[in-house]
Design a protein around this motif. Structure first.
Motif, PDB file in Angstrom:
ATOM      1  N   SER A   1       2.311   5.121  -4.149  1.00  0.00           N
ATOM      2  CA  SER A   1       2.804   3.819  -4.326  1.00  0.00           C
ATOM      3  C   SER A   1       3.183   3.334  -2.639  1.00  0.00           C
ATOM      4  O   SER A   1       3.388   4.402  -1.785  1.00  0.00           O
TER       5      SER A   1
ATOM      6  N   LEU B   1       2.615  -1.542  -4.586  1.00  0.00           N
ATOM      7  CA  LEU B   1       1.277  -1.394  -5.140  1.00  0.00           C
ATOM      8  C   LEU B   1       1.128   0.022  -5.546  1.00  0.00           C
ATOM      9  O   LEU B   1       1.404   0.954  -4.915  1.00  0.00           O
TER      10      LEU B   1
ATOM     11  N   ARG C   1      -6.893  -0.578 -10.672  1.00  0.00           N
ATOM     12  CA  ARG C   1      -7.537   0.185  -9.810  1.00  0.00           C
ATOM     13  C   ARG C   1      -8.972   0.752  -9.823  1.00  0.00           C
ATOM     14  O   ARG C   1      -9.508   1.148  -8.872  1.00  0.00           O
TER      15      ARG C   1
ATOM     16  N   TYR D   1      -6.188   1.221  -6.086  1.00  0.00           N
ATOM     17  CA  TYR D   1      -4.684   0.609  -6.334  1.00  0.00           C
ATOM     18  C   TYR D   1      -4.983  -0.646  -7.321  1.00  0.00           C
ATOM     19  O   TYR D   1      -5.821  -1.450  -7.211  1.00  0.00           O
TER      20      TYR D   1
ATOM     21  N   ASP E   1      -4.297  -4.213  -8.176  1.00  0.00           N
ATOM     22  CA  ASP E   1      -4.006  -5.450  -7.312  1.00  0.00           C
ATOM     23  C   ASP E   1      -2.614  -6.005  -7.696  1.00  0.00           C
ATOM     24  O   ASP E   1      -2.000  -5.804  -8.876  1.00  0.00           O
ATOM     25  N   ARG E   2      -2.053  -6.664  -6.869  1.00  0.00           N
ATOM     26  CA  ARG E   2      -0.553  -7.122  -6.965  1.00  0.00           C
ATOM     27  C   ARG E   2      -0.480  -7.988  -8.137  1.00  0.00           C
ATOM     28  O   ARG E   2      -1.379  -8.714  -8.554  1.00  0.00           O
TER      29      ARG E   2
ATOM     30  N   SER F   1       1.094  -2.354 -10.603  1.00  0.00           N
ATOM     31  CA  SER F   1       1.545  -3.178  -9.194  1.00  0.00           C
ATOM     32  C   SER F   1       2.481  -4.373  -9.589  1.00  0.00           C
ATOM     33  O   SER F   1       2.261  -5.109 -10.436  1.00  0.00           O
TER      34      SER F   1
ATOM     35  N   ASP G   1      -1.925  -6.490   1.798  1.00  0.00           N
ATOM     36  CA  ASP G   1      -1.967  -5.388   0.849  1.00  0.00           C
ATOM     37  C   ASP G   1      -2.477  -3.997   1.182  1.00  0.00           C
ATOM     38  O   ASP G   1      -2.200  -2.825   1.061  1.00  0.00           O
TER      39      ASP G   1
END
Length: 421
Positions: free
Chosen positions: A122, A130, A158, A185, A187-188, A193, A208
């Motif tokens: 993270s 994230l 991700r 990862y 996405d926000r 995340s 990010d």
């Protein structure tokens, strides 16, 4: 009669699925009717776990309400199927549900055991946390090249999953087997995340990715970025800011968001057989709407233009969307002025059948704008769409039905280029 009622109710449990015919396009719906918290999935739209309310009757009828989208389904159990009507926003469409769920064949999805290690990691950008997967090839050291993977527009996990395709997982697997590490990862505000998605812009999404690069630089000496679609734009932004040592742009947007959206709309309307004059009128109205947004002047009313009702409604909807920070930023976003600042090696690929990012104008902009670098590779891939699947037309409606997740040729080109840096 009592026995029949019990049998009917029990038959309306489990998973049922069917396809809506929406203006000639098939839209799959899946209802999970078991347990205290039944849900609906819309696989073609990438939506899963939508809460529903289910009411059953002794006569075999069933009513399913989907509060979040204002939809209702009323059906009757007919032993091997449930026949009924799906209603939303005043429209009624027949929908027959069959037991079970269609399983899509995705032969390229990686399956273990894997000859490489994976770590859950993270990193943070402000309040955004994230969560991602770091893939480490066998014998990984500080000298191993590594890439952060940046998804395209819209909230995605991700794996950049769409229609059960997992292109980023496929790419990460191919690169790991070639000795190249990756970090992908969620996405926000999606998956595991967190982060604001209401007020964010492409600049925030770039930051990010930059936070992920900072994490990677703690462990690796050669850090690059691979981005798809808008993620390709972000990769170019990172390269222009000297934050990446090399980048791969997969169908990346280089020309402005305004030009890209106009091109997408023109292609889509022409594919639907809309008369050329109507297409021209709509695109002119859309262009003037975008120009007003960019200039910060009042957006013209859709009633100003002589458009068919459906297109006028669509223009009004876009005008509302242009009030969001994301779309305001996106229509004005143009990577061409950044290209002269990019000194790291760049690989850029586009499919000849891409109907979302024009291969000609975007790759042309790269060829004209990037400084001369013997390691650059800018190339069109024959016969593949925006997702780099071999296809017939390139239309987005084909994505789900194609078994191939990403062309093996594209994977091989990426491996060869990265291995040669």
């Amino acid at each position: 009669m009592l026995l029949g009622a019990v049998f009917s109710a029990s038959a309306q449990t489990g998973t049922w699925s069917g396809k809506l015919d929406v203006q000639g396009s098939k839209l799959s719906l899946v209802f999970h009717l078991d347990g205290e918290n039944p849900t609906m999935d819309s696989p073609d739209q990438g939506a899963k776990g939508i809460p529903i309310d289910v009411t059953r009757s002794a006569s075999g009828s069933i009513t399913i309400k989907v509060p979040s989208i204002g939809a209702t389904y009323e059906g009757l159990w007919l032993i091997k199927q449930i026949a009924g009507t799906f209603k939303q926003m005043g429209a009624s469409m027949p929908l027959t549900l069959m037991p079970g769920e269609e399983k899509l064949n995705r032969p390229q999805t990686p399956r273990g055991p894997f000859p490489y290690a994976q770590e859950e990691v993270s990193f943070t950008n402000g309040e955004a946390i994230l969560k991602g997967t770091l893939v480490l090839p066998e014998g990984c050291t500080r000298n191993t090249p590594v890439l952060i993977m940046v998804t395209g527009s819209g909230l995605q996990n991700r794996d950049e999953e769409i229609y059960e395709h997992k292109p980023f997982a496929v790419i990460a697997d191919a690169l790991a087997r070639a000795g190249i590490a990756t970090l992908r990862y969620d996405d926000r505000g999606f998956g595991e995340s967190t982060g604001d998605v209401i007020n964010c812009t492409t600049e925030d999404l770039k930051n990010d990715a930059l936070a992920g690069i900072r994490l990677l630089r703690e462990r690796f000496d050669k850090v690059g970025a691979v981005g798809h679609s808008e993620g390709g734009t972000i990769a170019l932004m990172l390269a222009a800011e000297k934050k990446a040592d090399f980048i791969v742009s997969l169908a990346g947007m280089v020309v402005s968001g305004k030009e890209t959206l106009l091109w997408q709309n023109r292609i889509a309307l022409m594919a639907k057989g809309v008369p050329a004059e109507t297409v021209d009128n709509y695109c002119q109205a859309l262009g003037e709407t975008f120009d007003a947004c960019i200039a910060g002047t009042p957006i013209p009313s859709a009633s100003k233009y002589d458009l068919p009702t459906a297109l006028a409604q669509n223009l009004s909807a876009i005008s509302l969307q242009l009030q969001t920070p994301y779309l305001k930023y996106f229509v004005a976003l143009d990577a061409r002025p950044l290209l002269g600042s990019i000194t790291c090696p760049v690989m850029a690929l586009n499919g000849t059948k891409d109907t979302q990012v024009d291969p000609e104008s975007n790759l042309g902009a790269l060829r004209n704008g990037l400084p001369v670098n013997a390691k650059n590779q800018v190339e069109t891939i024959e016969g593949v769409n925006h997702m780099f699947q071999h296809c017939q037309t390139g239309a987005t409606t084909e994505y789900r039905d194609i078994e191939e997740t990403i062309s093996p040729e594209v994977l091989e080109k990426m491996v060869q280029w990265l291995s040669g840096l």
